[in-house]
Design a protein around this motif. Structure first.
Motif, PDB file in Angstrom:
ATOM      1  N   CYS A  67       0.705  -1.241  -0.103  1.00 58.33           N
ATOM      2  CA  CYS A  67      -0.163   0.092   0.183  1.00 58.33           C
ATOM      3  C   CYS A  67       0.783   1.235   0.009  1.00 58.33           C
ATOM      4  N   GLU A  68       1.876   1.291   0.736  1.00 61.79           N
ATOM      5  CA  GLU A  68       2.548   2.568   0.818  1.00 61.79           C
ATOM      6  C   GLU A  68       3.232   2.907  -0.707  1.00 61.79           C
ATOM      7  N   ASN A  69       3.839   1.817  -1.070  1.00 60.72           N
ATOM      8  CA  ASN A  69       4.431   2.069  -2.604  1.00 60.72           C
ATOM      9  C   ASN A  69       3.429   2.479  -3.426  1.00 60.72           C
ATOM     10  N   MET A  70       2.283   1.901  -3.545  1.00 61.19           N
ATOM     11  CA  MET A  70       1.338   2.202  -4.443  1.00 61.19           C
ATOM     12  C   MET A  70       0.804   3.530  -4.041  1.00 61.19           C
ATOM     13  N   SER A  93      12.156  -2.593  -9.678  1.00 65.84           N
ATOM     14  CA  SER A  93      13.193  -3.559  -9.115  1.00 65.84           C
ATOM     15  C   SER A  93      13.226  -4.936  -9.989  1.00 65.84           C
ATOM     16  N   SER A  94      14.364  -5.867  -9.655  1.00 60.24           N
ATOM     17  CA  SER A  94      14.301  -6.775 -10.535  1.00 60.24           C
ATOM     18  C   SER A  94      13.196  -8.222 -10.064  1.00 60.24           C
ATOM     19  N   CYS A  95      12.823  -7.684  -8.768  1.00 59.95           N
ATOM     20  CA  CYS A  95      11.577  -8.709  -8.234  1.00 59.95           C
ATOM     21  C   CYS A  95      10.370  -8.635  -9.075  1.00 59.95           C
ATOM     22  N   ILE A  96      10.222  -7.793 -10.037  1.00 60.05           N
ATOM     23  CA  ILE A  96       8.989  -7.601 -10.618  1.00 60.05           C
ATOM     24  C   ILE A  96       8.965  -8.983 -11.645  1.00 60.05           C
ATOM     25  N   LYS A 126       5.539  -2.272  -7.759  1.00 62.57           N
ATOM     26  CA  LYS A 126       6.321  -1.715  -8.787  1.00 62.57           C
ATOM     27  C   LYS A 126       5.791  -1.999 -10.184  1.00 62.57           C
ATOM     28  N   ILE A 127       5.078  -3.089 -10.347  1.00 61.88           N
ATOM     29  CA  ILE A 127       4.520  -3.382 -11.669  1.00 61.88           C
ATOM     30  C   ILE A 127       3.403  -2.558 -11.887  1.00 61.88           C
ATOM     31  N   ALA A 128       2.578  -2.181 -10.879  1.00 59.76           N
ATOM     32  CA  ALA A 128       1.569  -1.239 -10.949  1.00 59.76           C
ATOM     33  C   ALA A 128       2.428   0.353 -11.222  1.00 59.76           C
ATOM     34  N   GLY A 129       3.516   0.698 -10.737  1.00 59.21           N
ATOM     35  CA  GLY A 129       4.179   1.863 -11.082  1.00 59.21           C
ATOM     36  C   GLY A 129       4.702   1.800 -12.472  1.00 59.21           C
ATOM     37  N   LEU A 130       5.117   0.750 -13.097  1.00 65.21           N
ATOM     38  CA  LEU A 130       5.647   1.153 -14.342  1.00 65.21           C
ATOM     39  C   LEU A 130       4.555   1.028 -15.416  1.00 65.21           C
ATOM     40  N   LYS A 131       3.443   0.348 -14.897  1.00 65.84           N
ATOM     41  CA  LYS A 131       2.158   0.248 -15.872  1.00 65.84           C
ATOM     42  C   LYS A 131       1.687   1.758 -15.862  1.00 65.84           C
ATOM     43  N   MET A 132       1.763   2.518 -14.870  1.00 66.54           N
ATOM     44  CA  MET A 132       1.418   3.955 -14.593  1.00 66.54           C
ATOM     45  C   MET A 132       2.165   4.660 -15.736  1.00 66.54           C
ATOM     46  N   CYS A 133       3.359   4.593 -15.604  1.00 65.77           N
ATOM     47  CA  CYS A 133       4.241   5.067 -16.607  1.00 65.77           C
ATOM     48  C   CYS A 133       3.849   5.047 -18.041  1.00 65.77           C
ATOM     49  N   GLN A 134       3.507   3.583 -18.517  1.00 63.08           N
ATOM     50  CA  GLN A 134       3.041   3.280 -19.666  1.00 63.08           C
ATOM     51  C   GLN A 134       1.547   3.992 -19.975  1.00 63.08           C
ATOM     52  N   ALA A 135       0.808   4.118 -19.025  1.00 61.11           N
ATOM     53  CA  ALA A 135      -0.485   4.500 -19.114  1.00 61.11           C
ATOM     54  C   ALA A 135      -0.496   5.946 -19.367  1.00 61.11           C
ATOM     55  N   TYR A 136       0.393   6.624 -18.576  1.00 60.39           N
ATOM     56  CA  TYR A 136       0.487   8.207 -19.030  1.00 60.39           C
ATOM     57  C   TYR A 136       1.146   8.374 -20.200  1.00 60.39           C
ATOM     58  N   ARG A 137       2.087   7.497 -20.873  1.00 61.80           N
ATOM     59  CA  ARG A 137       2.637   7.685 -22.159  1.00 61.80           C
ATOM     60  C   ARG A 137       1.576   7.503 -23.151  1.00 61.80           C
ATOM     61  N   ASP A 143       6.242  11.304 -21.436  1.00 65.39           N
ATOM     62  CA  ASP A 143       7.798  10.578 -21.800  1.00 65.39           C
ATOM     63  C   ASP A 143       8.214  10.254 -20.359  1.00 65.39           C
ATOM     64  N   TYR A 144       7.407   9.198 -19.801  1.00 72.02           N
ATOM     65  CA  TYR A 144       7.780   8.514 -18.403  1.00 72.02           C
ATOM     66  C   TYR A 144       8.190   7.364 -18.665  1.00 72.02           C
ATOM     67  N   ILE A 145       9.633   6.937 -18.129  1.00 71.93           N
ATOM     68  CA  ILE A 145      10.273   5.712 -18.415  1.00 71.93           C
ATOM     69  C   ILE A 145      10.357   5.066 -16.832  1.00 71.93           C
ATOM     70  N   SER A 146      10.676   3.758 -17.024  1.00 70.93           N
ATOM     71  CA  SER A 146      10.749   2.949 -15.878  1.00 70.93           C
ATOM     72  C   SER A 146      12.272   2.157 -16.021  1.00 70.93           C
ATOM     73  N   ALA A 147      12.920   2.075 -14.935  1.00 65.42           N
ATOM     74  CA  ALA A 147      14.149   1.173 -15.122  1.00 65.42           C
ATOM     75  C   ALA A 147      14.088   0.336 -13.844  1.00 65.42           C
ATOM     76  N   MET A 148      14.468  -0.854 -14.076  1.00 64.28           N
ATOM     77  CA  MET A 148      14.458  -2.028 -13.260  1.00 64.28           C
ATOM     78  C   MET A 148      15.934  -2.221 -12.706  1.00 64.28           C
ATOM     79  N   PRO A 149      16.490  -1.856 -11.666  1.00 65.50           N
ATOM     80  CA  PRO A 149      17.734  -2.202 -11.030  1.00 65.50           C
ATOM     81  C   PRO A 149      17.866  -3.592 -10.538  1.00 65.50           C
ATOM     82  N   THR A 150      19.004  -4.314 -10.472  1.00 66.02           N
ATOM     83  CA  THR A 150      19.277  -5.501  -9.802  1.00 66.02           C
ATOM     84  C   THR A 150      19.281  -5.304  -8.098  1.00 66.02           C
ATOM     85  N   ASN A 151      19.933  -6.162  -7.362  1.00 70.54           N
ATOM     86  CA  ASN A 151      20.145  -5.605  -5.999  1.00 70.54           C
ATOM     87  C   ASN A 151      21.064  -4.599  -5.590  1.00 70.54           C
TER      88      ASN A 151
END
Ligand code: GDP
Length: 305
Positions: A67-70, A93-96, A126-137, A143-151
């Motif tokens: 909930c906090e992340n959303m 995150s890579s855990c997506i 985090k999946i919801a966050g990257l989908k929000m970026c795609q939805a706004y695009r 021009d919203y982009i998402s990056a998924m870092p490893t640990n």
């Protein structure tokens, strides 16, 4: 941790850095967040803030992680759009990726299988966050982009004894074991899982690189391409700390996902590469811990967060 590293990195760029600290705007609060964005009107927003933690924290605090992340994402991404911000970098995150994703994990593996249960709360947010970026695009041409870092590891980490990620947890545990002359120290799980570790200043450098060179719908992975077993990683942390006792494995603790190596070939093909090896990065992370950096440095910390 990541936000501070990005601020350090941006000092080398010709830009004014606006920082939304908790005292300026609580990102969990919609009104405060939207007011801050409307007042400062940044050209670019980097969303590095999140409720994060290791395998223990994810298990213990599922509501907080989901909930906090959303809420943070909704407030910052929607608030940025409302304030007319056209460029935004969202950090995931890579855990997506699915628990049994094909290795190394390419961006195409997203939503092709079930998630690792020990971090699915965080992953879903985090999946919801990257989908929000795609939805706004898609809907508004943003021009919203998402990056998924490893640990990640490095200065500014969270050294909470149970809620931290493995690098900070082991730095602290081995340091305390060294001080107490402990004969042995337990590492969680079997030691067999494989992980990839990226130094946080490399991650910040990749973020600035992406802001300059990446403008696509798909999320993009940020990793090193090198993986190490947790057992071997524990040995390297012990070496960096100078702890010479025995390492045991506490198999009552979860292993989490068996392997999580990102395929970072899209980022590498753009011309970025990591600079700091584990051998160089671990002593720097240790210096941060010994120097009192990061959060939950002291054993008396509030374990309920
Ligand atoms: P994950 O990559 O999402 O699983 O994040 P973590 O950093 O929490 O855990 C990575 C791996 O390190 C898992 O296999 C853990 O079981 C293992 N591990 C070993 N000791 C520890 C520890 O003290 N804390 C944490 N968080 N993980 C540990």
């Amino acid at each position: 941790m990541v936000g501070s590293a990005i601020i350090r990195r941006l000092a080398a760029e010709n830009c004014e850095v606006l920082i939304a600290e908790r005292k300026d705007a609580d990102l969990l609060d919609e009104l405060q967040t939207k007011r801050w964005l409307a007042k400062t009107r940044p050209d670019v927003v980097v969303l590095a803030a999140a409720k994060v933690g290791g395998i223990g924290a994810n298990n213990a605090l599922p509501v907080d992680f989901l909930c906090e992340n959303m809420r943070i994402q909704l407030n910052v991404i929607q608030g940025s759009h409302d304030a007319g911000v056209n460029r935004l970098l969202f950090l995931g995150s890579s855990c997506i990726y699915p628990k049994f994703a094909k290795q190394p994990i390419s961006e195409n593996e997203l939503l092709t299988g079930a998630l690792e249960p020990t971090n699915e709360w965080y992953a879903i947010a985090k999946i919801a966050g990257l989908k929000m970026c795609q939805a706004y695009r898609q809907q508004f041409g943003r021009d919203y982009i998402s990056a998924m870092p490893t640990n990640l590891y490095g200065p500014g980490d969270n050294y909470h004894p149970e809620h931290s990620h493995v690098p900070a947890a082991l730095l602290r545990r081995f340091h305390e074991a060294k001080l107490n002359d402990a004969q042995e120290v337990a590492v969680w799980g079997t030691g067999a899982p494989l992980r990839e570790f990226l130094y946080v200043d490399d991650m910040a450098d990749a973020c600035v690189f992406l802001l300059k060179h990446y403008s696509e719908w798909e999320p993009i992975n940020i990793g090193t391409g090198d993986e190490v077993s947790i057992g071997e990683f524990a040995k390297r942390v012990a070496e960096a700390v100078g702890y010479r006792g025995k390492l045991t494995f506490d198999t009552t603790k979860p292993d989490g996902t068996p392997r999580k190596l990102l395929d970072s070939s899209r980022l590498l093909a753009l011309g970025w590469k990591p600079r700091v090896t584990l051998r160089e990065g671990l002593p720097k992370a240790l210096d941060d811990f010994l120097g009192g950096g990061g959060r939950y440095r002291f054993a008396s910390c509030d374990v309920a967060e």
